[in-house]
Design a protein around this motif. Structure first.
Motif, PDB file in Angstrom:
ATOM      1  N   LEU A 161      -0.233   1.094  -2.034  1.00  9.47           N
ATOM      2  CA  LEU A 161      -1.675   0.960  -2.226  1.00  9.47           C
ATOM      3  C   LEU A 161      -2.161  -0.422  -1.782  1.00  9.47           C
ATOM      4  O   LEU A 161      -3.243  -0.545  -1.199  1.00  9.47           O
ATOM      5  CB  LEU A 161      -2.033   1.211  -3.690  1.00  9.47           C
ATOM      6  N   ILE A 162      -1.376  -1.446  -2.058  1.00 14.30           N
ATOM      7  CA  ILE A 162      -1.736  -2.791  -1.609  1.00 14.30           C
ATOM      8  C   ILE A 162      -1.802  -2.840  -0.085  1.00 14.30           C
ATOM      9  O   ILE A 162      -2.754  -3.373   0.500  1.00 14.30           O
ATOM     10  CB  ILE A 162      -0.736  -3.830  -2.163  1.00 14.30           C
ATOM     11  N   ASP A 163      -0.796  -2.266   0.568  1.00 16.38           N
ATOM     12  CA  ASP A 163      -0.765  -2.268   2.032  1.00 16.38           C
ATOM     13  C   ASP A 163      -1.932  -1.481   2.622  1.00 16.38           C
ATOM     14  O   ASP A 163      -2.480  -1.849   3.670  1.00 16.38           O
ATOM     15  CB  ASP A 163       0.552  -1.682   2.538  1.00 16.38           C
ATOM     16  N   ALA A 164      -2.318  -0.407   1.950  1.00 16.38           N
ATOM     17  CA  ALA A 164      -3.361   0.472   2.483  1.00 16.38           C
ATOM     18  C   ALA A 164      -4.769  -0.053   2.252  1.00 16.38           C
ATOM     19  O   ALA A 164      -5.653   0.131   3.094  1.00 16.38           O
ATOM     20  CB  ALA A 164      -3.224   1.867   1.871  1.00 16.38           C
ATOM     21  N   PHE A 165      -5.004  -0.722   1.127  1.00 19.32           N
ATOM     22  CA  PHE A 165      -6.387  -0.986   0.722  1.00 19.32           C
ATOM     23  C   PHE A 165      -6.737  -2.447   0.432  1.00 19.32           C
ATOM     24  O   PHE A 165      -7.903  -2.746   0.165  1.00 19.32           O
ATOM     25  CB  PHE A 165      -6.730  -0.138  -0.515  1.00 19.32           C
TER      26      PHE A 165
ATOM     27  N   ASP B  33       6.594   6.055 -14.318  1.00 19.37           N
ATOM     28  CA  ASP B  33       7.272   7.205 -13.718  1.00 19.37           C
ATOM     29  C   ASP B  33       6.770   7.541 -12.316  1.00 19.37           C
ATOM     30  O   ASP B  33       7.189   8.530 -11.720  1.00 19.37           O
ATOM     31  CB  ASP B  33       7.144   8.434 -14.622  1.00 19.37           C
ATOM     32  N   GLY B  34       5.868   6.715 -11.777  1.00 19.67           N
ATOM     33  CA  GLY B  34       5.351   6.939 -10.440  1.00 19.67           C
ATOM     34  C   GLY B  34       4.077   7.748 -10.380  1.00 19.67           C
ATOM     35  O   GLY B  34       3.444   7.844  -9.327  1.00 19.67           O
ATOM     36  N   SER B  35       3.688   8.365 -11.495  1.00 23.67           N
ATOM     37  CA  SER B  35       2.402   9.046 -11.537  1.00 23.67           C
ATOM     38  C   SER B  35       1.295   7.999 -11.511  1.00 23.67           C
ATOM     39  O   SER B  35       1.545   6.820 -11.755  1.00 23.67           O
ATOM     40  CB  SER B  35       2.290   9.914 -12.793  1.00 23.67           C
TER      41      SER B  35
ATOM     42  N   ILE C 243     -13.609   3.607  -2.945  1.00 20.22           N
ATOM     43  CA  ILE C 243     -12.472   4.288  -2.319  1.00 20.22           C
ATOM     44  C   ILE C 243     -12.250   5.602  -3.043  1.00 20.22           C
ATOM     45  O   ILE C 243     -12.113   5.634  -4.268  1.00 20.22           O
ATOM     46  CB  ILE C 243     -11.214   3.407  -2.375  1.00 20.22           C
ATOM     47  N   SER C 244     -12.220   6.708  -2.297  1.00 18.03           N
ATOM     48  CA  SER C 244     -12.145   8.036  -2.906  1.00 18.03           C
ATOM     49  C   SER C 244     -10.755   8.322  -3.468  1.00 18.03           C
ATOM     50  O   SER C 244      -9.743   7.758  -3.017  1.00 18.03           O
ATOM     51  CB  SER C 244     -12.514   9.109  -1.890  1.00 18.03           C
ATOM     52  N   ILE C 245     -10.719   9.241  -4.428  1.00 20.29           N
ATOM     53  CA  ILE C 245      -9.441   9.688  -4.984  1.00 20.29           C
ATOM     54  C   ILE C 245      -8.589  10.327  -3.895  1.00 20.29           C
ATOM     55  O   ILE C 245      -7.364  10.143  -3.856  1.00 20.29           O
ATOM     56  CB  ILE C 245      -9.685  10.681  -6.138  1.00 20.29           C
ATOM     57  N   ASP C 246      -9.221  11.053  -2.980  1.00 20.99           N
ATOM     58  CA  ASP C 246      -8.472  11.670  -1.877  1.00 20.99           C
ATOM     59  C   ASP C 246      -7.790  10.624  -1.006  1.00 20.99           C
ATOM     60  O   ASP C 246      -6.662  10.835  -0.534  1.00 20.99           O
ATOM     61  CB  ASP C 246      -9.413  12.526  -1.027  1.00 20.99           C
TER      62      ASP C 246
ATOM     63  N   ALA D 207      -2.753   7.975   0.676  1.00 17.77           N
ATOM     64  CA  ALA D 207      -1.891   6.803   0.865  1.00 17.77           C
ATOM     65  C   ALA D 207      -0.559   6.977   0.141  1.00 17.77           C
ATOM     66  O   ALA D 207       0.505   6.595   0.657  1.00 17.77           O
ATOM     67  CB  ALA D 207      -2.598   5.545   0.368  1.00 17.77           C
ATOM     68  N   LEU D 208      -0.582   7.574  -1.038  1.00 19.79           N
ATOM     69  CA  LEU D 208       0.635   7.729  -1.816  1.00 19.79           C
ATOM     70  C   LEU D 208       1.508   8.864  -1.305  1.00 19.79           C
ATOM     71  O   LEU D 208       2.709   8.910  -1.614  1.00 19.79           O
ATOM     72  CB  LEU D 208       0.286   7.955  -3.300  1.00 19.79           C
ATOM     73  N   GLU D 209       0.945   9.770  -0.543  1.00 21.36           N
ATOM     74  CA  GLU D 209       1.744  10.846   0.050  1.00 21.36           C
ATOM     75  C   GLU D 209       2.808  10.294   0.990  1.00 21.36           C
ATOM     76  O   GLU D 209       3.852  10.916   1.198  1.00 21.36           O
ATOM     77  CB  GLU D 209       0.836  11.815   0.827  1.00 21.36           C
ATOM     78  N   LYS D 210       2.572   9.104   1.535  1.00 28.50           N
ATOM     79  CA  LYS D 210       3.536   8.487   2.444  1.00 28.50           C
ATOM     80  C   LYS D 210       4.860   8.231   1.724  1.00 28.50           C
ATOM     81  O   LYS D 210       5.925   8.166   2.365  1.00 28.50           O
ATOM     82  CB  LYS D 210       2.982   7.191   3.001  1.00 28.50           C
ATOM     83  N   TYR D 211       4.810   8.078   0.414  1.00 29.50           N
ATOM     84  CA  TYR D 211       6.044   7.824  -0.327  1.00 29.50           C
ATOM     85  C   TYR D 211       6.953   9.049  -0.295  1.00 29.50           C
ATOM     86  O   TYR D 211       8.182   8.926  -0.309  1.00 29.50           O
ATOM     87  CB  TYR D 211       5.725   7.473  -1.779  1.00 29.50           C
ATOM     88  N   GLU D 212       6.349  10.227  -0.244  1.00 28.83           N
ATOM     89  CA  GLU D 212       7.116  11.462  -0.283  1.00 28.83           C
ATOM     90  C   GLU D 212       7.617  11.859   1.113  1.00 28.83           C
ATOM     91  O   GLU D 212       8.517  12.686   1.237  1.00 28.83           O
ATOM     92  CB  GLU D 212       6.251  12.608  -0.841  1.00 28.83           C
TER      93      GLU D 212
END
Length: 229
Positions: free
Chosen positions: A102-106, A204-206, A215-218, A223-228
């Motif tokens: 999130l830091i890297d993205a925003f 737990d990562g949630s 900044i929208s929830i979407d 951004a967090l989908e990149k982790y998966e």
């Protein structure tokens, strides 16, 4: 733009009334000086704010100015993550990695992250966390580099509207706020600007969105989908 280093006016109180004058000096130096000993009103990257040094004294100053409880911790503005990195302690690698995404993205930008903080830090915390964002506002970023992390709370008396320009400080609740703070530096009027989005990554990562704003929830989810992946 709200982060220009010129185009400011200085608003003070003389003879019981607000006086607005053109300001041609070093606004970073001026704001840093007032923040060191108290507070100042000025624009942020979102709305106008009451700015103070992020410590116990600054917290008390903002609470008095706004007429609210000292238990309400304002967000902390920083120039870059290194300013508080030594005070942050993640409880899991998953929490640290997703926060880093999130830091890297925003950052710098209008994302406020709720970060776990060490007890020994000078930053007052609530349940062991502090709300932080890296400001893209060049003036406040420079001020933060000079004096350290800053508190930034919306520029209003508790329960009233936030000021949008120097003229709002001439009368009413805006004048009352100015009388409590003492000085303001204003440039471009602010129209309809969204507040920052506030997100917390859990152990737990949630993650939890405390407030959706600029900044929208979407966008956060994307951004967090990149982790998966």
């Amino acid at each position: 733009m709200l982060d220009l280093l010129d185009g400011f006016v200085e608003v003070t109180i003389r003879g019981g009334r607000a006086v607005i004058e053109d300001f041609q000096g070093d606004v970073v130096d001026k704001i840093a000086g007032f923040v060191t000993v108290g507070a100042v009103i000025c624009p942020t990257e979102t709305v106008y704010g009451v700015i103070a040094k992020a410590n116990r004294s600054g917290l008390e100053t903002i609470a008095r100015a706004k007429g609210r409880s000292i238990d309400q911790l304002p967000p902390v503005l920083i120039s870059d993550f290194s300013a508080i990195e030594g005070d942050v302690r993640f409880a899991s690698e998953l929490q640290a990695q997703k926060t880093a995404l999130l830091i890297d993205a925003f950052w710098p930008g209008s994302l406020t992250l709720v970060l776990p903080i060490l007890e020994r830090t000078n930053l007052p915390s609530n349940r062991g966390v502090v709300a932080v964002r890296q400001t893209p506002n060049r003036v406040l970023a420079e001020v933060s580099r000079v004096v350290g992390p800053l508190y930034a709370s919306s520029a209003n008396i508790h329960g009233s509207s936030t000021i949008t320009c120097a003229d709002d400080l001439v009368s009413g609740d805006g004048f009352e706020l100015l009388s409590r703070v003492g000085v303001a530096y204003c440039n471009s009027p602010i129209g309809s600007v969204l507040a920052s989005t506030i997100v917390e990554v859990k152990v737990d990562g949630s993650w939890l969105c405390h407030r959706e704003g600029a900044i929208s929830i979407d966008s956060i989810a994307g951004a967090l989908e990149k982790y998966e992946s």
